[in-house]
Write a protein that holds these residues in place. Sequence first.
Motif, PDB file in Angstrom:
ATOM      1  N   PRO A  54       5.744  -3.337  -4.467  1.00  0.00           N
ATOM      2  CA  PRO A  54       5.019  -3.898  -3.328  1.00  0.00           C
ATOM      3  C   PRO A  54       3.701  -4.507  -3.763  1.00  0.00           C
ATOM      4  O   PRO A  54       2.957  -3.928  -4.548  1.00  0.00           O
ATOM      5  CB  PRO A  54       4.788  -2.676  -2.422  1.00  0.00           C
ATOM      6  N   GLY A  55       3.416  -5.698  -3.243  1.00  0.00           N
ATOM      7  CA  GLY A  55       2.154  -6.346  -3.536  1.00  0.00           C
ATOM      8  C   GLY A  55       2.153  -7.174  -4.800  1.00  0.00           C
ATOM      9  O   GLY A  55       1.188  -7.839  -5.076  1.00  0.00           O
ATOM     10  N   LYS A  56       3.237  -7.138  -5.593  1.00  0.00           N
ATOM     11  CA  LYS A  56       3.261  -7.899  -6.844  1.00  0.00           C
ATOM     12  C   LYS A  56       3.581  -9.367  -6.568  1.00  0.00           C
ATOM     13  O   LYS A  56       4.620  -9.695  -6.023  1.00  0.00           O
ATOM     14  CB  LYS A  56       4.298  -7.322  -7.797  1.00  0.00           C
TER      15      LYS A  56
ATOM     16  N   THR B   3       5.150  -4.888   1.791  1.00  0.00           N
ATOM     17  CA  THR B   3       4.356  -3.775   1.302  1.00  0.00           C
ATOM     18  C   THR B   3       4.829  -2.489   1.972  1.00  0.00           C
ATOM     19  O   THR B   3       5.540  -2.508   2.961  1.00  0.00           O
ATOM     20  CB  THR B   3       2.855  -3.987   1.600  1.00  0.00           C
ATOM     21  N   MET B   4       4.417  -1.346   1.429  1.00  0.00           N
ATOM     22  CA  MET B   4       4.886  -0.055   1.941  1.00  0.00           C
ATOM     23  C   MET B   4       3.713   0.895   2.159  1.00  0.00           C
ATOM     24  O   MET B   4       3.605   1.939   1.514  1.00  0.00           O
ATOM     25  CB  MET B   4       5.896   0.550   0.961  1.00  0.00           C
TER      26      MET B   4
ATOM     27  N   ASP C  33       5.064  -4.940   8.063  1.00  0.00           N
ATOM     28  CA  ASP C  33       3.674  -4.609   7.759  1.00  0.00           C
ATOM     29  C   ASP C  33       2.706  -5.550   8.452  1.00  0.00           C
ATOM     30  O   ASP C  33       1.653  -5.142   8.949  1.00  0.00           O
ATOM     31  CB  ASP C  33       3.429  -4.579   6.245  1.00  0.00           C
ATOM     32  N   GLN C  34       3.063  -6.838   8.524  1.00  0.00           N
ATOM     33  CA  GLN C  34       2.181  -7.780   9.217  1.00  0.00           C
ATOM     34  C   GLN C  34       2.191  -7.528  10.724  1.00  0.00           C
ATOM     35  O   GLN C  34       1.170  -7.687  11.395  1.00  0.00           O
ATOM     36  CB  GLN C  34       2.579  -9.228   8.931  1.00  0.00           C
TER      37      GLN C  34
ATOM     38  N   ARG D 161      -6.820  -0.686   8.339  1.00  0.00           N
ATOM     39  CA  ARG D 161      -7.357  -1.690   7.424  1.00  0.00           C
ATOM     40  C   ARG D 161      -6.288  -2.351   6.605  1.00  0.00           C
ATOM     41  O   ARG D 161      -6.383  -3.521   6.264  1.00  0.00           O
ATOM     42  CB  ARG D 161      -8.365  -1.028   6.475  1.00  0.00           C
ATOM     43  N   ARG D 162      -5.223  -1.582   6.240  1.00  0.00           N
ATOM     44  CA  ARG D 162      -4.238  -2.132   5.329  1.00  0.00           C
ATOM     45  C   ARG D 162      -2.833  -2.071   5.893  1.00  0.00           C
ATOM     46  O   ARG D 162      -2.464  -1.149   6.592  1.00  0.00           O
ATOM     47  CB  ARG D 162      -4.278  -1.417   3.998  1.00  0.00           C
ATOM     48  N   SER D 163      -2.382  -2.627   5.566  1.00  0.00           N
ATOM     49  CA  SER D 163      -1.034  -2.587   6.039  1.00  0.00           C
ATOM     50  C   SER D 163      -0.186  -1.969   4.958  1.00  0.00           C
ATOM     51  O   SER D 163      -0.612  -1.959   3.844  1.00  0.00           O
ATOM     52  CB  SER D 163      -0.734  -3.959   6.727  1.00  0.00           C
TER      53      SER D 163
END
Length: 443
Positions: free
Chosen positions: A213-215, A189-190, A159-160, A435-437
Amino acid sequence: MSTFDALGLSPKLTKGLEKAGYTTPTPIQTQAIPHIMQGRDLMGLAQTGTGKTAAFGLPLLHRLLDIGHPPGPRNVRALILAPTRELVSQISDNLEVFTKGTPVKVVTITGGASIFRQSEKLARGADVLVATPGRLIDLLDRNALTLEMTGYLVLDEADQMLDMGFIHALKKIAKHLPMKRQTLLFSATMPKLIEDLAQTYLRDPIKVQVAPPGKPIEKIVQGVHFTPQGDKAKLLETYLKQHPGEMALVFGRTKHGSEKLMKLLVSWGFKAGSIHGNKSQNQRERTLNEFRDGTLDVLVATDVAARGIDISGVRHVYNYDMPNVPENYVHRIGRTARAGAEGKAVAFCAPAEMDEFKAVEKLLKQPIPVLGGAPWAMDAGAAAPRPGQNRGGQGRGKPMGQGKPAGQGKPKPQGQKPARPEGGTDAPRKAFRPRRSGNRSAA
């Protein structure tokens, strides 16, 4: 399964793990290793600090040990791609621990180092090549290596990589790889773009996920302090003085701003250093080593370091500037609470950063406790300068209900260039626009 032996790994690897103090696999390792050893393509989703390097590194090394003879000149058997120099170095350091006492040869290539010396190393071939995409393409263009015999591809922190604009580089590298290979994709993340990437590069992948994801890691105590942009430096000084001698990581948005903040902290008597894209590879490695051995107490960094620092002693993370991408908040604070330790993360939110702050809370699906100040009114945020932009004539924001009417602040000086985004020498020239990955537990 409670031991690495039970996962079926080679005794040569498990002996090295035992000597290094690794005895119990993490959840991502327990779930991923058996599938990878069976040759399946795999998509692994896990938050930072969960041991992803060992999750893909150990089964790959197990399979490479079965080959029994060295690679040919310029040949690479397994390719691991990561977005930053720091992350490449971290992966390589872990693999060196795992391969100690084995004939497996690991080669690392990144920007900022001598391309001639890297070409010399690759001339003898590599069992495992850990690389940043930009420098790998440079070496491919020089015919310093061939990927025709590469049977394993790992995309770490995918993702990065997309967020940093490496999608075009990945497509170019893929053309050099054989169709018949095992591909592993790991991400914290997904987003939709990762799903598209998986469909392009993976064949019938097994999906392994150990946390939403993101937690963020549960042991991290989070908080936010609402403060005008111009008051952030003194607020940071106050927080740092409350924990003298404890390792603190401070994240800024721009290279110039981070360097300026580091010099200010040094002038106030703190043992501080900085890493960002304007630093050479040797400078960044030297600063990280000084931070790791305790010579420095404070490290100021841009997001180039958010996923590449694995230092168990970091107790405090300060988001001096809120990140542009909300997922990066999770990766930043994941630099603390490593290897089961506890940690604290404090975000400084200026009026112009309310959108970013709200996006982080939306990602976390929970509010961040307020440590000071009051949430800014959205009209105050709209009128305030962005962090990293020109601060000359910047008025101080006011908490909710106290902002000045729009248009009454001082005008911005004209003719000044906006701060350049972080990226470093490995970043591609054309950034990907979406904007987001976030590892020391057997990696």
